[in-house]
Scaffold this motif. Sequence first.
Motif, mmCIF file in Angstrom:
data_model
loop_
_atom_site.group_PDB
_atom_site.id
_atom_site.type_symbol
_atom_site.label_atom_id
_atom_site.label_comp_id
_atom_site.label_asym_id
_atom_site.label_seq_id
_atom_site.Cartn_x
_atom_site.Cartn_y
_atom_site.Cartn_z
ATOM 1 N N MET A 1 0.834 -1.188 0.000
ATOM 2 C CA MET A 1 0.000 0.000 0.000
ATOM 3 C C MET A 1 0.875 1.245 0.000
ATOM 4 S SD MET A 1 -2.836 -0.990 2.773
ATOM 5 C CE MET A 1 -4.424 -1.524 2.220
ATOM 6 N N CYS A 2 0.497 2.229 -0.773
ATOM 7 C CA CYS A 2 1.240 3.477 -0.886
ATOM 8 C C CYS A 2 2.676 3.210 -1.335
ATOM 9 C CB CYS A 2 1.242 4.249 0.420
ATOM 10 S SG CYS A 2 -0.382 4.683 1.053
ATOM 11 N N GLY A 3 3.305 4.232 -1.850
ATOM 12 C CA GLY A 3 4.692 4.102 -2.281
ATOM 13 C C GLY A 3 5.434 5.404 -2.079
ATOM 14 N N ILE A 4 6.638 5.307 -1.549
ATOM 15 C CA ILE A 4 7.496 6.474 -1.335
ATOM 16 C C ILE A 4 8.704 6.365 -2.242
ATOM 17 C CG2 ILE A 4 9.092 7.564 0.300
ATOM 18 C CD1 ILE A 4 7.188 6.826 2.547
ATOM 19 N N ILE A 5 9.077 7.489 -2.852
ATOM 20 C CA ILE A 5 10.316 7.572 -3.604
ATOM 21 C C ILE A 5 10.906 8.966 -3.358
ATOM 22 C CG2 ILE A 5 9.164 8.363 -5.712
ATOM 23 C CD1 ILE A 5 12.295 6.096 -5.551
ATOM 24 N N GLY A 6 12.211 9.058 -3.331
ATOM 25 C CA GLY A 6 12.857 10.352 -3.148
ATOM 26 C C GLY A 6 14.274 10.296 -3.675
ATOM 27 N N ALA A 7 14.868 11.459 -3.932
ATOM 28 C CA ALA A 7 16.220 11.480 -4.482
ATOM 29 C C ALA A 7 16.928 12.779 -4.149
ATOM 30 C CB ALA A 7 16.187 11.283 -5.997
ATOM 31 N N VAL A 8 18.239 12.656 -3.943
ATOM 32 C CA VAL A 8 19.153 13.793 -3.856
ATOM 33 C C VAL A 8 20.166 13.598 -4.982
ATOM 34 C CG1 VAL A 8 20.859 15.015 -2.473
ATOM 35 C CG2 VAL A 8 18.853 14.009 -1.368
ATOM 36 N N SER A 9 20.247 14.559 -5.896
ATOM 37 C CA SER A 9 21.064 14.373 -7.091
ATOM 38 C C SER A 9 21.669 15.705 -7.527
ATOM 39 C CB SER A 9 20.209 13.783 -8.219
ATOM 40 O OG SER A 9 20.956 13.584 -9.392
ATOM 41 N N ASN A 10 22.476 15.658 -8.587
ATOM 42 C CA ASN A 10 23.005 16.873 -9.211
ATOM 43 C C ASN A 10 22.269 17.199 -10.502
ATOM 44 O OD1 ASN A 10 25.055 17.414 -7.295
ATOM 45 N ND2 ASN A 10 26.342 15.810 -8.204
ATOM 46 N N ARG A 11 21.235 16.439 -10.820
ATOM 47 C CA ARG A 11 20.478 16.651 -12.061
ATOM 48 C C ARG A 11 18.995 16.785 -11.713
ATOM 49 N NH1 ARG A 11 17.967 11.671 -13.611
ATOM 50 N NH2 ARG A 11 18.650 9.950 -12.288
#
Length: 612
Positions: A1-11
């Motif tokens: 159930m539900c979904g989390i996504i995240g990112a720290v990037s240079n682009r």
Amino acid sequence: MCGIIGAVSNRDIVPTLVDSMRIMEYRGYDSAGIAVINSNGEFDRERCVGKVEKLVHSIQNGSSISGTTGIGHTRWATHGPANEANAHPLISSGRVAVVCNGIIENYEELRHQHLQEGSIYDSATDTEVILHELMKFLDDGLGFLDAVKETVKRLIGSYAFAALCISEPGKIIVAKRGCPLLIGFGDNETFIASDAIALAKIAKSIIVLENGDIAEISGVSETNIIDQFGEEVKRKDESILIQPKLVDLAHYSHYMQKEIFEQGSAVANTLEERITNNCMLEIETFGEEAVEIFNQVEAVRILACGTSYYAGMVARIWLESMGIPCEAEIASEFRYRNPVVPDNALVVAISQSGETADTLAALNQASKLGYKYSLAICNSPFSQMTRVTDLVLHTRAGPEISVASTKAFTTQLVSLLLLMIALAKRRGMTVDEEAEIVSELRALPSRIEALLQMDKDIAELSDYFADKEHTLFLGRGTHYPIALEGALKLKEISYIHADAYPAGELKHGPLALIDAKTPTIAVAPNNHLLAKLKANIQEVRARGGKLFVFSDSGTPIKSDELIEVIEVVKSGPFTSPIIHTIALQLLAYHVAVTKGNDVDNPRNLAKSVTVE
């Protein structure tokens, strides 16, 4: 159930977040959203009710959202309806953004306090209490990380959340208690996700966070993890085992179709290196302590939900046939009982995801009750369940994207059959008996491939069922749970009401449902119960009911105006339930396709049930 996504990037990370959200669609959701910190140091956010593609359309048509640090979410509504105001990410005062999976159990108390203090709520979600707690501590002068630490102390429940703060751009802080959360490392960028599948195409390695962990991802390669005791810790960096091609649809029309046709290779993977060339089981495949534990086990209790529970029902019959006492329990019911605990009992928890909330809670309850040993049978090597049991057997089914379980179920059955052999060996199973069952297992992948050649024949039945409102399923012995599973598949994806009964129970009520409009499906292997089942079939026929009989080739049941016999590939007594299961999977799939339903994402359902 539900979904989390995240990112720290240079682009610009927006396209990657969206692609990962697409991959997580299988989990089940009714709204989607994304938030990033843009080049001006402000939040850009886009949310919508409905599918990720609707979100993509909004982004591509004027919102111009971009940023190098961001979070995304697919929400399955619990607190508050599915509308844009309740869609995540939630943002407060343009300063903090949050996405969350799970449930904050004390949200009413916290919300009441916040309202009394003058806070304004923009949603009906329990997640919003996290925002207001963070804002309160930030206003008191705490830094972002310390604000998260203090907020977590105030929360009760099972959850995982990720937060962004405008005052500290280029940083994501996450907290986990009960719900899954991972950190992934790619090429000069770091990700967070609730599901390893979401990281399959972008991460080279992952860290699985433990309960109570808070992690600060600052910069593209800097990660600081603090455990539940407030101590900095190092978590094991593991290679991601999911091959990107396994989450692609390839040439299939639906993931469910793809996963049905992958079952021959999935079963072969389950068996690989676990049985020897001379048809013997490698008991150590269950874990280093398996031999010692199995030598002590005197009884088994299986805990599972849904499809996995039906696998447990089959295993109970198998184990009892070897003189091993066994009970199969619905995990959500077991938690609220006070069962008698047998001496030296093994608890077996079965879950595709390894994150099923009720099964995890039941496993914890079993430990408190005094069950001595535990085993997880699971398809996810990074799951919480596999980290809390004494022994683990990974089913190796590979990613299962469709909500309706197929290859996860059949590989669970294979795994449980291996468990039966392991426990029966200490109760006098002879070498010849073991070799006979193992030989049957080794022949199973090729028999599955032969069964799948019947796909077009079974598809031709779908027109008959497409306009029906009710269907009955009948079975006996190990094939009664298969009838239950067949009924579940049909109702899950075709929305036809379907019930399954032990065939001997017909005269005790279900016969009242038989009429010309209600078809009956009978699972009829050629075994010692066939004569009894044939009598039950005639009871239906005599009342004008149309029957579809899935029988072994060569079974003495003939088609007539009310009986249509579908002969499946003949298999041995232990693997026959698996063969019949796949035939019923194909039927349910084709009925749903004929009705034009969303096969992979049936209404109201989610793949991984991480809340009660």
